[in-house]
Design a protein around this motif. Structure first.
Motif, PDB file in Angstrom:
ATOM      1  N   THR A   1      -2.024   8.293  -0.430  1.00 35.56           N
ATOM      2  CA  THR A   1      -1.863   7.587   0.676  1.00 35.56           C
ATOM      3  C   THR A   1      -3.130   6.401   0.930  1.00 35.56           C
ATOM      4  OG1 THR A   1      -0.752   9.272   1.656  1.00 35.56           O
ATOM      5  CG2 THR A   1      -1.775   7.968   3.040  1.00 35.56           C
ATOM      6  N   SER A   2      -2.767   5.207   1.285  1.00 37.38           N
ATOM      7  CA  SER A   2      -3.626   4.200   1.819  1.00 37.38           C
ATOM      8  C   SER A   2      -3.986   3.432   0.640  1.00 37.38           C
ATOM      9  CB  SER A   2      -4.968   4.706   2.604  1.00 37.38           C
ATOM     10  OG  SER A   2      -5.812   5.464   1.819  1.00 37.38           O
TER      11      SER A   2
ATOM     12  N   ASP B   1       1.960   3.866   1.934  1.00 37.70           N
ATOM     13  CA  ASP B   1       1.955   4.282   3.454  1.00 37.70           C
ATOM     14  C   ASP B   1       2.145   5.792   3.676  1.00 37.70           C
ATOM     15  OD1 ASP B   1       4.772   4.492   2.621  1.00 37.70           O
ATOM     16  OD2 ASP B   1       5.248   4.299   4.737  1.00 37.70           O
TER      17      ASP B   1
ATOM     18  N   HIS C   1       1.010  -1.323  -0.074  1.00 38.05           N
ATOM     19  CA  HIS C   1       0.031  -0.079   0.121  1.00 38.05           C
ATOM     20  C   HIS C   1       1.170   1.219   0.092  1.00 38.05           C
ATOM     21  CE1 HIS C   1       0.948  -0.101   4.041  1.00 38.05           C
ATOM     22  NE2 HIS C   1       0.554   0.951   4.400  1.00 38.05           N
TER      23      HIS C   1
ATOM     24  N   GLU D   1       4.983   0.808   0.094  1.00 37.18           N
ATOM     25  CA  GLU D   1       5.318  -0.023   1.219  1.00 37.18           C
ATOM     26  C   GLU D   1       4.931  -1.572   0.782  1.00 37.18           C
ATOM     27  OE1 GLU D   1       5.060  -1.311   6.001  1.00 37.18           O
ATOM     28  OE2 GLU D   1       3.692   0.292   5.114  1.00 37.18           O
TER      29      GLU D   1
END
Length: 381
Positions: A357-358, A290, A288, A296
Motif C-alpha cells: 500500500t502507497s 491504493d 500507486h 490504481e
C-alpha cells in the motif's frame, strides 16, 4: 463532355464552394483505418466489427465476415469487404443487412438543412460485387426522423464501378449543432418485407422503415459465394462531383480516434507495423497501490466525442511493477469506478500479491507469448 459543359460544371463547383477547404464529410472513406480488427468473422449481430466508422445493422441475414481488403480500384489501397459465409436464401420479414456511417450534427451544418437556402447532397463511391442488380443507398436525418434514397445498379460482376448520386436539398428540419448522431449514410444489402415493402424515398420524407430497401432487387445473403466491396466514399455539398479528397493516414487515424481508440499492451505488438497502422501501444502510465495488492493508475486517451465505454480484453495479461522491482500479474478485470471522462480516467486492478500500500507502481506489458491485454475505448455514434 463538351467544353461548354465542363465550364458550366466548374462554375457550379465554384458557386457551391466545393474548391478549397475540407470537402469530404465522410471519415475513413478510403478504408485506411481498422483499429478493432482487419477481419471479423462469424458476424450475426449489429455493431462496429472491423473498419472504423462503419457499422453493420443486422437481423437474421446469414453469417458474414467484414474485412479490410486489398482488392481495390485504381487510386486506392484498401476497401471494405463483406463476405457471406452462411446463406439466408429465404428471408424473414425482419431480415436486414445494412452498412452505415453516422456523422455528428456539428459536422453537417454546411448543408443548411431546414432553411430556405438548403443545399443538395452529392454522394460518390466505388463498389464491386459478384451479384449484379439494383441496390439502394439512403441518407437519413436522425434529428428529425427523415429519409431520402436512391437506387444504383451494379452492372458487371466482379468489376469496380463508380457511382455518383445527387440527393435533393431539404428545407424541413435543421440538423442539431452538437456531437450527436444527425446524419447517416446507409447502403441496403439485404431487406425483408419490414424494410422493403414500401417505395424508394426519392424526395425527403418522414422516415418509414419499409422504404429503406424498397429498391433492392437482390438478396446478397442468398449464397455463400456472394461478396460486396466499397471504397472511395465521399459526401459533399452541392450537385457537382469533385475528385476524391485524399487525406494522410495520420489525419484519418486521428479523426477515427475521436470515436474509438484501441490500445495493445506488451510484447512485439509495439513493433508490429500492421498493428501500428490499425491500433496503438498503450501509452506509459504510473500510479500507486491504493490498497494492498490493488493498482490504481490513470489511463489517458485522445479526446472522445462523449464519455466512452472501456472494454479490457485479457486483463490478466497486464503486469504491474511496484517499488522494489516487484512484478505481479493482474488477477481480475480492470474497473473504472470514478473519474471517467472524455480524455482520461482512473483505473483499478487487483494483482496476485506483494504490492505494498502507497507504493508507486507502473503497468508492465506482457513481454512474450501470443496473448496480450487490449483496451477498446469506444465513443461511437
Amino acid at each position: 463532355m463538351s467544353k461548354a459543359a465542363e465550364l458550366a460544371k466548374m462554375g457550379e463547383v465554384l458557386t457551391n464552394s466545393q474548391i478549397g477547404g475540407r470537402r469530404n464529410i465522410v471519415i475513413n472513406g478510403a478504408m485506411q483505418v481498422s483499429q478493432r480488427s482487419t477481419s471479423a468473422s462469424s458476424i450475426t449481430s449489429t455493431g462496429y466489427h472491423a473498419l472504423d466508422r462503419f457499422q453493420l445493422l443486422y437481423t437474421d441475414a446469414g453469417t458474414w465476415t467484414m474485412s479490410q481488403s486489398s482488392t481495390t480500384p485504381n487510386g486506392f489501397a484498401n476497401s471494405l469487404k463483406l463476405d457471406c459465409t452462411s446463406a439466408k436464401s429465404s428471408l424473414a420479414s425482419d431480415s436486414r443487412l445494412f452498412l452505415q456511417t453516422k456523422i455528428e450534427g456539428q459536422d453537417v451544418q454546411q448543408f443548411k438543412k431546414g432553411t430556405s437556402d438548403a443545399e443538395q447532397y452529392t454522394l460518390s463511391f466505388h463498389v464491386r460485387s459478384n451479384k449484379t442488380g439494383t441496390y439502394q443507398v439512403n441518407i437519413e436525418d436522425n434529428d428529425n426522423t427523415r429519409i431520402v434514397g436512391s437506387t444504383y445498379t451494379i452492372s458487371s460482376a466482379n468489376t469496380w464501378e463508380k457511382k455518383e448520386i445527387t440527393f435533393p436539398a431539404d428545407t424541413t428540419g435543421a440538423f442539431a449543432d452538437d456531437s450527436g448522431d444527425s446524419l447517416a449514410i446507409m447502403w441496403a444489402l439485404v431487406a425483408g418485407t419490414d424494410n422493403s415493402s414500401g417505395a424508394v424515398p426519392a424526395t425527403w420524407e418522414a422516415k418509414v422503415n419499409t422504404d429503406r430497401g424498397a429498391g433492392l432487387n437482390i438478396n446478397l445473403a442468398d449464397n455463400t459465394d456472394n461478396e460486396w466491396y466499397i471504397t472511395g466514399i465521399q459526401l459533399e455539398v452541392g450537385s457537382a462531383v469533385t475528385p476524391f479528397e485524399y487525406r494522410s493516414f495520420d489525419e484519418e487515424f486521428l479523426l477515427c480516434q475521436r470515436y474509438c481508440t484501441v490500445y495493445n499492451v506488451g510484447g512485439d505488438q509495439v513493433h508490429d507495423e500492421n498493428l501500428i497502422h490499425n491500433s496503438a501501444p498503450l501509452p506509459g502510465s504510473s500510479g500507486h497501490v491504493d490498497v494492498a495488492n490493488r493498482a490504481e493508475w490513470f489511463l489517458s486517451y485522445p479526446i472522445k466525442r462523449a464519455t466512452p465505454t472501456i472494454t479490457v480484453t485479457n486483463p490478466t495479461e497486464l503486469r504491474w511493477l511496484s517499488t522494489g522491482n516487484v512484478v505481479q500479474n493482474g488477477t481480475s478485470d480492470v474497473t473504472f469506478p470514478v473519474g471517467l471522462g472524455i480524455q482520461r480516467t482512473n483505473c483499478f486492478q487487483s494483482v496476485a500479491g506483494s504490492l505494498t500500500t502507497s507504493h508507486h507502481c507502473d503497468y508492465w506489458g506482457h513481454d512474450g507469448g501470443s496473448t496480450y491485454a487490449r483496451l477498446l475505448i469506444d465513443s461511437e455514434l
